[in-house]
Design a protein around this motif. Sequence first.
Motif, PDB file in Angstrom:
ATOM      1  N   MET A   1      -3.016  -3.087  19.977  1.00  0.00           N
ATOM      2  CA  MET A   1      -3.074  -1.976  19.031  1.00  0.00           C
ATOM      3  C   MET A   1      -2.362  -2.291  17.721  1.00  0.00           C
ATOM      4  N   GLU A   2      -1.220  -2.952  17.775  1.00  0.00           N
ATOM      5  CA  GLU A   2      -0.457  -3.225  16.556  1.00  0.00           C
ATOM      6  C   GLU A   2      -1.163  -4.235  15.663  1.00  0.00           C
ATOM      7  N   VAL A   3      -1.944  -5.120  16.248  1.00  0.00           N
ATOM      8  CA  VAL A   3      -2.603  -6.167  15.474  1.00  0.00           C
ATOM      9  C   VAL A   3      -3.974  -5.712  14.988  1.00  0.00           C
ATOM     10  N   PHE A   4      -4.765  -5.127  15.886  1.00  0.00           N
ATOM     11  CA  PHE A   4      -6.134  -4.691  15.557  1.00  0.00           C
ATOM     12  C   PHE A   4      -6.326  -3.243  16.014  1.00  0.00           C
ATOM     13  N   PRO A   5      -5.793  -2.291  15.286  1.00  0.00           N
ATOM     14  CA  PRO A   5      -5.884  -0.890  15.746  1.00  0.00           C
ATOM     15  C   PRO A   5      -7.307  -0.360  15.799  1.00  0.00           C
ATOM     16  N   VAL A   6      -8.121  -0.654  14.792  1.00  0.00           N
ATOM     17  CA  VAL A   6      -9.486  -0.125  14.766  1.00  0.00           C
ATOM     18  C   VAL A   6     -10.311  -0.724  15.897  1.00  0.00           C
ATOM     19  N   GLN A   7     -10.251  -2.037  16.043  1.00  0.00           N
ATOM     20  CA  GLN A   7     -11.022  -2.696  17.091  1.00  0.00           C
ATOM     21  C   GLN A   7     -10.569  -2.242  18.478  1.00  0.00           C
ATOM     22  N   THR A   8      -9.267  -2.021  18.627  1.00  0.00           N
ATOM     23  CA  THR A   8      -8.767  -1.551  19.922  1.00  0.00           C
ATOM     24  C   THR A   8      -9.287  -0.160  20.240  1.00  0.00           C
ATOM     25  N   LEU A   9      -9.296   0.720  19.249  1.00  0.00           N
ATOM     26  CA  LEU A   9      -9.819   2.070  19.473  1.00  0.00           C
ATOM     27  C   LEU A   9     -11.300   2.039  19.831  1.00  0.00           C
ATOM     28  N   LEU A  10     -12.053   1.159  19.185  1.00  0.00           N
ATOM     29  CA  LEU A  10     -13.477   1.054  19.505  1.00  0.00           C
ATOM     30  C   LEU A  10     -13.681   0.523  20.924  1.00  0.00           C
ATOM     31  N   CYS A  11     -12.833  -0.402  21.335  1.00  0.00           N
ATOM     32  CA  CYS A  11     -12.929  -0.883  22.720  1.00  0.00           C
ATOM     33  C   CYS A  11     -12.542   0.210  23.713  1.00  0.00           C
ATOM     34  N   MET A  12     -11.639   1.075  23.313  1.00  0.00           N
ATOM     35  CA  MET A  12     -11.299   2.201  24.183  1.00  0.00           C
ATOM     36  C   MET A  12     -12.501   3.114  24.405  1.00  0.00           C
ATOM     37  N   VAL A  13     -13.369   3.188  23.396  1.00  0.00           N
ATOM     38  CA  VAL A  13     -14.602   3.951  23.574  1.00  0.00           C
ATOM     39  C   VAL A  13     -15.404   3.371  24.730  1.00  0.00           C
ATOM     40  N   GLY A  14     -15.322   2.049  24.896  1.00  0.00           N
ATOM     41  CA  GLY A  14     -16.025   1.407  26.002  1.00  0.00           C
ATOM     42  C   GLY A  14     -15.553   1.900  27.357  1.00  0.00           C
ATOM     43  N   THR A  15     -14.271   2.211  27.489  1.00  0.00           N
ATOM     44  CA  THR A  15     -13.784   2.748  28.761  1.00  0.00           C
ATOM     45  C   THR A  15     -14.389   4.121  29.024  1.00  0.00           C
ATOM     46  N   GLY A  16     -14.580   4.906  27.960  1.00  0.00           N
ATOM     47  CA  GLY A  16     -15.249   6.193  28.126  1.00  0.00           C
ATOM     48  C   GLY A  16     -16.694   6.027  28.549  1.00  0.00           C
ATOM     49  N   LEU A  17     -17.379   5.050  27.956  1.00  0.00           N
ATOM     50  CA  LEU A  17     -18.762   4.793  28.345  1.00  0.00           C
ATOM     51  C   LEU A  17     -18.856   4.276  29.781  1.00  0.00           C
ATOM     52  N   THR A  18     -17.823   3.542  30.217  1.00  0.00           N
ATOM     53  CA  THR A  18     -17.796   3.100  31.612  1.00  0.00           C
ATOM     54  C   THR A  18     -17.815   4.295  32.550  1.00  0.00           C
ATOM     55  N   SER A  19     -17.035   5.306  32.225  1.00  0.00           N
ATOM     56  CA  SER A  19     -17.034   6.517  33.044  1.00  0.00           C
ATOM     57  C   SER A  19     -18.398   7.188  33.041  1.00  0.00           C
ATOM     58  N   VAL A  20     -19.091   7.130  31.887  1.00  0.00           N
ATOM     59  CA  VAL A  20     -20.392   7.793  31.781  1.00  0.00           C
ATOM     60  C   VAL A  20     -21.410   7.152  32.718  1.00  0.00           C
ATOM     61  N   TYR A  21     -21.599   5.828  32.620  1.00  0.00           N
ATOM     62  CA  TYR A  21     -22.664   5.232  33.434  1.00  0.00           C
ATOM     63  C   TYR A  21     -22.315   5.187  34.905  1.00  0.00           C
ATOM     64  N   PHE A  22     -21.043   5.074  35.251  1.00  0.00           N
ATOM     65  CA  PHE A  22     -20.707   5.105  36.662  1.00  0.00           C
ATOM     66  C   PHE A  22     -20.791   6.521  37.235  1.00  0.00           C
ATOM     67  N   LEU A  23     -20.488   7.525  36.431  1.00  0.00           N
ATOM     68  CA  LEU A  23     -20.675   8.897  36.901  1.00  0.00           C
ATOM     69  C   LEU A  23     -22.153   9.206  37.118  1.00  0.00           C
ATOM     70  N   ILE A  24     -22.995   8.688  36.240  1.00  0.00           N
ATOM     71  CA  ILE A  24     -24.442   8.851  36.441  1.00  0.00           C
ATOM     72  C   ILE A  24     -24.864   8.239  37.773  1.00  0.00           C
ATOM     73  N   MET A  25     -24.383   7.036  38.039  1.00  0.00           N
ATOM     74  CA  MET A  25     -24.742   6.366  39.276  1.00  0.00           C
ATOM     75  C   MET A  25     -24.228   7.125  40.493  1.00  0.00           C
ATOM     76  N   VAL A  26     -22.944   7.501  40.474  1.00  0.00           N
ATOM     77  CA  VAL A  26     -22.357   8.184  41.627  1.00  0.00           C
ATOM     78  C   VAL A  26     -23.039   9.536  41.857  1.00  0.00           C
ATOM     79  N   ASN A  27     -23.293  10.270  40.777  1.00  0.00           N
ATOM     80  CA  ASN A  27     -23.892  11.594  40.919  1.00  0.00           C
ATOM     81  C   ASN A  27     -25.293  11.508  41.521  1.00  0.00           C
ATOM     82  N   ARG A  28     -26.071  10.516  41.106  1.00  0.00           N
ATOM     83  CA  ARG A  28     -27.457  10.423  41.583  1.00  0.00           C
ATOM     84  C   ARG A  28     -27.557   9.763  42.952  1.00  0.00           C
ATOM     85  N   ALA A  29     -26.741   8.735  43.176  1.00  0.00           N
ATOM     86  CA  ALA A  29     -26.906   7.947  44.397  1.00  0.00           C
ATOM     87  C   ALA A  29     -26.105   8.475  45.581  1.00  0.00           C
TER      88      ALA A  29
END
Length: 507
Positions: free
Chosen positions: A406-434
């Motif tokens: 975060m201290e070195v690349f704050p913007v890039q780190t925040l964008l990668c954090m968005v990836g953790t949110g997207l991880t929850s999205v696609y795995f929730l889709i899988m768990v909910n349906r399957a």
Amino acid sequence: MLSVLIWIPLIAALYIGIWPKLTAQLARQISRFVAGGLFLWSVILTRWFDPAIADLQMVERIRWIESLGLNYTLGIDGLSLPLIIMTSLLVAIAIGCTDLEIPRHRLYYALLLVIFSGIAGTFLAQNLLLFLLFYEIELIPLYLLIAIWGGQRKGYAATKFLLYTAVSGFLILAAFLGVVWLTQAPNFDLDTLATAPTGIAALAPTTQFILLGGIIVGFGIKIPLVPFHTWLPDAHVEASTPISVLLAGVLLKLGTYGLLRFGVGLFPDAWSAIAPYMAGWAVVSVLYGASCAISQKDIKKMVAYSSIAHMGYILLAFAAATPLSLLGSVMQMVSHGLISALLFLSVGVVYKKSGSRDIDVIRGLLNPERGLPLIGSIMIVAVMASAGIPGLVGFIAEFIIFRGSMEVFPVQTLLCMVGTGLTSVYFLIMVNRAFFGRLSETVVNLPPVQWRDRIPAIALAVIITFLGIQPAWLVKWTETTTSALMPVPAIVAQMGGSRESGVESRE
């Protein structure tokens, strides 16, 4: 002590391969015994390993082909020790979850042991040519494991894997030859590069960038980073469950390990100069992999794209190159190895029992009477760990990476954090349906899961939970090595650039 991890599986593979009339049961028992013994030996090595020492330990050095600069030099430190233990565990699990009636059993088990020998040698080699030799050893066995025991498009997937990995090895070899030739080092041993007549730091910036570029692309194919990733989903979908466990859990770590050891470690100045671009590349891999995972219907392909996204977190940690982020990168290697192995193991059981991996076909797998309640529950634990839920090892690994970056690349780190949110999205889709809802009419009366499929999944779930609660058990072996790995860069000042925040964080 280290050669045991290389030569014992090779000898066992040779015995299984040439001994006449070896039954499938005996070949399996020998392989399990060898793999289990190697796992115990890798754990025993921690008794002689001093985590307070950053340098190599238990070094073995034998002169081999001096005219080529090739020596048999092995060593272990806080970077390779956790990966060796994880590799031995996952190879034992891959052998354990193999079907009892696997065709061509002698060749199959022999190839698995050869792969373990090659991977162990890669993590232990301290000579550039020796590293590349072990790096290439796993290529043909893995190609055969996909091409012979894979799915319908196994030939295409195996050939694609072979071509991509061959290009990876060629680029790395060219870079290694350039390093030794330009520095006038007497051989390819890593310790001789530090005392070579012309040090790497003394090379012109352009030369360093060219050599580093070959290493980045070579290992980037193996990781894999976008756009060199296309071989991975095909290989995972067509490979059998044990091979997918090894692909995601171990093989991808050869790329991240090599990039850290020979990219960040050998070219710290050049790496610091291009670090902002590497951080941007990490963001692209994270968001692209997560976005592709959301659109998948095949659970196995969804997990494969998830691996691409999670490898992007490791590249972000390398780009920041702070002691904390590098520590997090090693933890993420181990974390992803365990979690992805559990995910692919669970998906394999679901496919074997239901005959489908399509989330539009399978539903209600948590049904306690006719579904797969235990495997479904374990898979939900793996999904939560991959999504970074606190209390599991995935959370602490990603948290340390983000905190160190975060201290070195704050913007890039925040964008990668968005990836953790997207991880929850696609795995929730899988768990909910399957896993929830009424059991699908096309998938009913699923056969019970045998204990040989349950025990590896339970063991991985317990380890993932334990390391999430007690991460110090992993941190203590690695922290000293990663803290000493990245010196303060100098090439940035030569080029007129500045990364003061990154330098200050390392200081």
